[in-house]
Write a protein that holds these residues in place. Sequence first.
Motif, PDB file in Angstrom:
ATOM      1  N   GLY A  19       0.781  -1.234   0.000  1.00 24.83           N
ATOM      2  CA  GLY A  19       0.000   0.000   0.000  1.00 24.83           C
ATOM      3  C   GLY A  19       0.810   1.281   0.000  1.00 24.83           C
ATOM      4  N   VAL A  20       2.120   1.184  -0.266  1.00 21.82           N
ATOM      5  CA  VAL A  20       2.939   2.402  -0.247  1.00 21.82           C
ATOM      6  C   VAL A  20       2.985   3.079  -1.622  1.00 21.82           C
ATOM      7  N   GLY A  21       2.398   2.423  -2.617  1.00 24.18           N
ATOM      8  CA  GLY A  21       2.384   3.006  -3.959  1.00 24.18           C
ATOM      9  C   GLY A  21       3.469   2.428  -4.859  1.00 24.18           C
ATOM     10  N   LYS A  22       3.835   1.174  -4.585  1.00 22.11           N
ATOM     11  CA  LYS A  22       4.889   0.529  -5.364  1.00 22.11           C
ATOM     12  C   LYS A  22       4.468   0.339  -6.826  1.00 22.11           C
ATOM     13  N   SER A  23       3.238  -0.165  -7.017  1.00 19.45           N
ATOM     14  CA  SER A  23       2.773  -0.375  -8.395  1.00 19.45           C
ATOM     15  C   SER A  23       2.634   0.960  -9.109  1.00 19.45           C
ATOM     16  N   LEU A  24       2.187   1.949  -8.362  1.00 21.46           N
ATOM     17  CA  LEU A  24       2.044   3.284  -8.939  1.00 21.46           C
ATOM     18  C   LEU A  24       3.411   3.797  -9.424  1.00 21.46           C
ATOM     19  N   ASN A  77       7.145   7.846  -1.577  1.00 19.56           N
ATOM     20  CA  ASN A  77       5.827   8.208  -2.094  1.00 19.56           C
ATOM     21  C   ASN A  77       4.994   8.810  -0.961  1.00 19.56           C
ATOM     22  N   PRO A  99       4.442  13.660  -4.144  1.00 17.87           N
ATOM     23  CA  PRO A  99       3.379  14.160  -3.254  1.00 17.87           C
ATOM     24  C   PRO A  99       2.141  13.249  -3.259  1.00 17.87           C
ATOM     25  N   ASP A 109      -1.436  13.090  -4.249  1.00 16.28           N
ATOM     26  CA  ASP A 109      -2.104  13.906  -5.251  1.00 16.28           C
ATOM     27  C   ASP A 109      -3.421  13.229  -5.649  1.00 16.28           C
TER      28      ASP A 109
HETATM   29  P1  ADP Z   1       1.234  -0.960  -3.614  1.00 16.32           P
HETATM   30  O1  ADP Z   1       1.669  -1.458  -4.938  1.00 16.32           O
HETATM   31  O2  ADP Z   1       2.386  -0.458  -2.791  1.00 16.32           O
HETATM   32  O3  ADP Z   1       0.389  -1.926  -2.839  1.00 16.32           O
HETATM   33  P2  ADP Z   1      -0.356   0.845  -5.164  1.00 16.32           P
HETATM   34  O4  ADP Z   1       0.676   1.393  -6.067  1.00 16.32           O
HETATM   35  O5  ADP Z   1      -1.250  -0.222  -5.704  1.00 16.32           O
HETATM   36  O6  ADP Z   1       0.317   0.321  -3.819  1.00 16.32           O
HETATM   37  O7  ADP Z   1      -1.180   2.079  -4.633  1.00 16.32           O
HETATM   38  C1  ADP Z   1      -2.481   1.929  -4.270  1.00 16.32           C
HETATM   39  C2  ADP Z   1      -3.291   3.121  -4.708  1.00 16.32           C
HETATM   40  O8  ADP Z   1      -3.009   4.228  -3.868  1.00 16.32           O
HETATM   41  C3  ADP Z   1      -3.003   3.632  -6.122  1.00 16.32           C
HETATM   42  O9  ADP Z   1      -3.750   3.000  -7.117  1.00 16.32           O
HETATM   43  C4  ADP Z   1      -3.426   5.063  -6.025  1.00 16.32           C
HETATM   44  O10 ADP Z   1      -4.799   5.159  -6.256  1.00 16.32           O
HETATM   45  C5  ADP Z   1      -3.132   5.417  -4.592  1.00 16.32           C
HETATM   46  N1  ADP Z   1      -1.883   6.183  -4.480  1.00 16.32           N
HETATM   47  C6  ADP Z   1      -0.615   5.721  -4.360  1.00 16.32           C
HETATM   48  N2  ADP Z   1       0.263   6.737  -4.292  1.00 16.32           N
HETATM   49  C7  ADP Z   1      -0.470   7.883  -4.365  1.00 16.32           C
HETATM   50  C8  ADP Z   1      -0.140   9.282  -4.362  1.00 16.32           C
HETATM   51  N3  ADP Z   1       1.122   9.705  -4.251  1.00 16.32           N
HETATM   52  N4  ADP Z   1      -1.165  10.161  -4.472  1.00 16.32           N
HETATM   53  C9  ADP Z   1      -2.434   9.735  -4.565  1.00 16.32           C
HETATM   54  N5  ADP Z   1      -2.802   8.447  -4.581  1.00 16.32           N
HETATM   55  C10 ADP Z   1      -1.834   7.524  -4.489  1.00 16.32           C
END
Ligand code: ADP
Length: 353
Positions: A118-123, A277, A314, A316
């Motif tokens: 949930g840290v935004g790794k895939s993002l 992130n 940020p 966002d």
């Molecule tokens: P992980 O891969 O670490 O489990 P994800 O990349 O799937 O996490 O992130 C989950 C969701 O959180 C993304 O689809 C996006 O909607 C939201 N998210 C992640 N980073 C941000 C950010 N910097 N700003 C806004 N939303 C974010």
Amino acid sequence: MTSTLSQKQILDALSKVNDPELHRSLTELKMVRKVEIRGDVVEIELAITLPNCPFRAQIESEARTAVRALPGVKEVVLHTGTMTDKERQALMGASAEGTAAKYNHIQHVVAVMSGKGGVGKSLVAGLLASALVQQGYRVGILDADITGPSIPMLFGLQGPPEHGPVGLRPLESRGGLKVMSMNFLLANEDQPIIWRGPLIGKAITQLWGDVMWGDLDYLLVDLPPGTSDAALSTMQSLPVRGIVMVTTPQGLAAMIVRKAVHMAQAVGVSILGVVENMAYFQCPDTGKQHFIFGPSHATEVTLTAKAPMLAQLPIDPTLAALCDAGKIEEVILSEMPGLLDAFTRAIPVQIRE
Ligand code: ADP
């Protein structure tokens, strides 16, 4: 006039024509079944790999042009059939690694890892991949988050993938990024995958070895959170050149991400850099930055990883909305200062024409 044309000349000419997808010549791939010379007329029988091969017209035209260019050839009569299962089997050969892997040319495999979910790794993987594509690099994403795949949704992609001659063809995003995910192979994308470690590891090696990635500058591997089997299989079975580690400002995230750093160090894969992130939120009204998750602990991660900070992104809401709509490629890249530059400096490749 007696013909001086020989079979060898014709085969030599055909050996300069490549299958555009497999990057091997028609002769090497045993696609030339028969060559007959009658005076200045050459009759050729080709066997393409699959009946619906999208490159059929291109292969035929290039074969015809190559033979027609030989002195003494007035006419080329071309017949095109399809390989039998046996012929295709011979083409695939026995490869422990996976058949498609023999035909892939991937310059750098880079894993995107976090340790914590949930840290935004895939993002980050998605943003980095689309930024690289926009710069002219040839890029793929292998979604190794087998049980919680989010890459397909970020790019608005749905399976099933097509079968190519030596493996599965990755799906292509609007921007031209090649993507493969276990989710594409499920009958219903809500279906969960309930597998134990060894099966997950096998699935990842198949997404590597049985997928026709073709020629890529970078293949990014989106790892699942944690230091589990998936991460281990990826680092041990794929030629991972380095890792981009993703964290958030919180102490808890930093602590867990440090575990992932130690794991990478234990298996001897270097960390290219760290992305923090959700580092802050910039108020659209006042422009003031708010540190929602408290002060950053990311330097602890960079110190443990002995790697530079690639970017601090940020929080966002527009980003979240674009991700949910499958439009991650529409994110404005200036919002990720430094990420792309720092990444391509860490592992440079020459952009090819
Ligand atoms: P992980 O891969 O670490 O489990 P994800 O990349 O799937 O996490 O992130 C989950 C969701 O959180 C993304 O689809 C996006 O909607 C939201 N998210 C992640 N980073 C941000 C950010 N910097 N700003 C806004 N939303 C974010």
